[in-house]
Design a protein around this motif. Structure first.
Motif, PDB file in Angstrom:
ATOM      1  N   UNK A  56       4.930  -3.645   2.181  1.00  0.00           N
ATOM      2  CA  UNK A  56       5.554  -4.903   1.596  1.00  0.00           C
ATOM      3  C   UNK A  56       4.721  -6.003   2.021  1.00  0.00           C
ATOM      4  N   UNK A  57       4.499  -6.117   3.421  1.00  0.00           N
ATOM      5  CA  UNK A  57       3.848  -7.342   4.131  1.00  0.00           C
ATOM      6  C   UNK A  57       2.326  -7.314   3.428  1.00  0.00           C
ATOM      7  N   UNK A  58       1.618  -6.194   3.495  1.00  0.00           N
ATOM      8  CA  UNK A  58       0.184  -5.910   2.828  1.00  0.00           C
ATOM      9  C   UNK A  58       0.263  -6.779   1.435  1.00  0.00           C
ATOM     10  N   UNK A  59       1.217  -6.197   0.753  1.00  0.00           N
ATOM     11  CA  UNK A  59       1.235  -6.712  -0.709  1.00  0.00           C
ATOM     12  C   UNK A  59       1.397  -8.201  -0.567  1.00  0.00           C
ATOM     13  N   UNK A  60       2.305  -8.779   0.146  1.00  0.00           N
ATOM     14  CA  UNK A  60       2.548 -10.195   0.219  1.00  0.00           C
ATOM     15  C   UNK A  60       1.493 -10.956   0.593  1.00  0.00           C
ATOM     16  N   UNK A  61       0.645 -10.342   1.636  1.00  0.00           N
ATOM     17  CA  UNK A  61      -0.612 -11.077   2.058  1.00  0.00           C
ATOM     18  C   UNK A  61      -1.688 -10.962   0.869  1.00  0.00           C
ATOM     19  N   UNK A  62      -1.688  -9.869   0.265  1.00  0.00           N
ATOM     20  CA  UNK A  62      -2.696 -10.019  -1.045  1.00  0.00           C
ATOM     21  C   UNK A  62      -2.509 -10.820  -2.193  1.00  0.00           C
ATOM     22  N   UNK A  63      -1.213 -11.104  -2.649  1.00  0.00           N
ATOM     23  CA  UNK A  63      -0.934 -11.972  -3.439  1.00  0.00           C
ATOM     24  C   UNK A  63      -0.451 -13.367  -3.253  1.00  0.00           C
ATOM     25  N   UNK A  64      -0.705 -13.641  -1.924  1.00  0.00           N
ATOM     26  CA  UNK A  64      -0.753 -15.026  -1.493  1.00  0.00           C
ATOM     27  C   UNK A  64      -2.112 -15.601  -1.338  1.00  0.00           C
ATOM     28  N   UNK A  65      -2.983 -14.786  -1.337  1.00  0.00           N
ATOM     29  CA  UNK A  65      -4.408 -15.074  -1.320  1.00  0.00           C
ATOM     30  C   UNK A  65      -5.010 -14.942  -2.615  1.00  0.00           C
ATOM     31  N   UNK A  66      -5.396 -16.187  -3.082  1.00  0.00           N
ATOM     32  CA  UNK A  66      -6.222 -16.271  -4.405  1.00  0.00           C
ATOM     33  C   UNK A  66      -7.674 -15.286  -4.408  1.00  0.00           C
ATOM     34  N   UNK A  67      -8.315 -15.736  -3.233  1.00  0.00           N
ATOM     35  CA  UNK A  67      -9.397 -14.689  -3.346  1.00  0.00           C
ATOM     36  C   UNK A  67      -9.166 -13.109  -3.203  1.00  0.00           C
ATOM     37  N   UNK A  68      -8.178 -12.584  -2.575  1.00  0.00           N
ATOM     38  CA  UNK A  68      -8.013 -11.250  -2.494  1.00  0.00           C
ATOM     39  C   UNK A  68      -7.476 -10.801  -3.960  1.00  0.00           C
ATOM     40  N   UNK A  69      -6.549 -11.541  -4.447  1.00  0.00           N
ATOM     41  CA  UNK A  69      -6.077 -11.023  -5.601  1.00  0.00           C
ATOM     42  C   UNK A  69      -7.043 -11.034  -6.617  1.00  0.00           C
ATOM     43  N   UNK A  70      -8.143 -12.049  -6.726  1.00  0.00           N
ATOM     44  CA  UNK A  70      -9.346 -11.918  -7.695  1.00  0.00           C
ATOM     45  C   UNK A  70     -10.004 -10.914  -7.723  1.00  0.00           C
TER      46      UNK A  70
END
Length: 114
Positions: A56-70
């Protein structure tokens, strides 16, 4: 892959830009972010922090980062294009056109002082 058309690169790039912004920033996708992110408002500032632990935290970190999500959005759109073109191509075109519209709106808004 050596003959990958530049037009396709531009379309997928624009689609990736727009879909990433939808996921990371736009209100319409808040329901996707809310299970994974907390919004903390202090002194008028908004801070986004991942919820929970583990996945859950990992997904949160992923979708709060524009570069990662991109990166993941780009991979998904490219995969959709190659493996499911009957769905992938229309989705890519919709988001590419939306990206062009949002870029134009931003430019015009700045020119007329919105």
């Amino acid at each position: 892959m050596e003959n990958f058309p530049i037009e396709l690169l531009v379309l997928i790039g624009l689609a990736s830009f727009r879909l990433t912004r939808v996921i990371v920033y736009d209100k319409i996708a808040e329901f996707i972010r809310s299970p994974f992110l907390d919004e903390i408002i202090e002194d008028g500032e908004i801070y986004i922090t991942p919820k929970g632990k583990g996945l859950r935290k990992w997904i949160g970190e992923l979708i709060s980062c524009y570069w990662c999500t991109g990166v993941w959005v780009s991979a998904g759109l490219l995969g959709a294009y190659f493996f499911f073109p009957e769905i992938g191509i229309p989705v890519i075109l919709i988001f590419a056109v939306a990206a062009i519209a949002s870029i134009l709106e931003t430019i015009i808004g700045r020119l007329i002082g919105d």
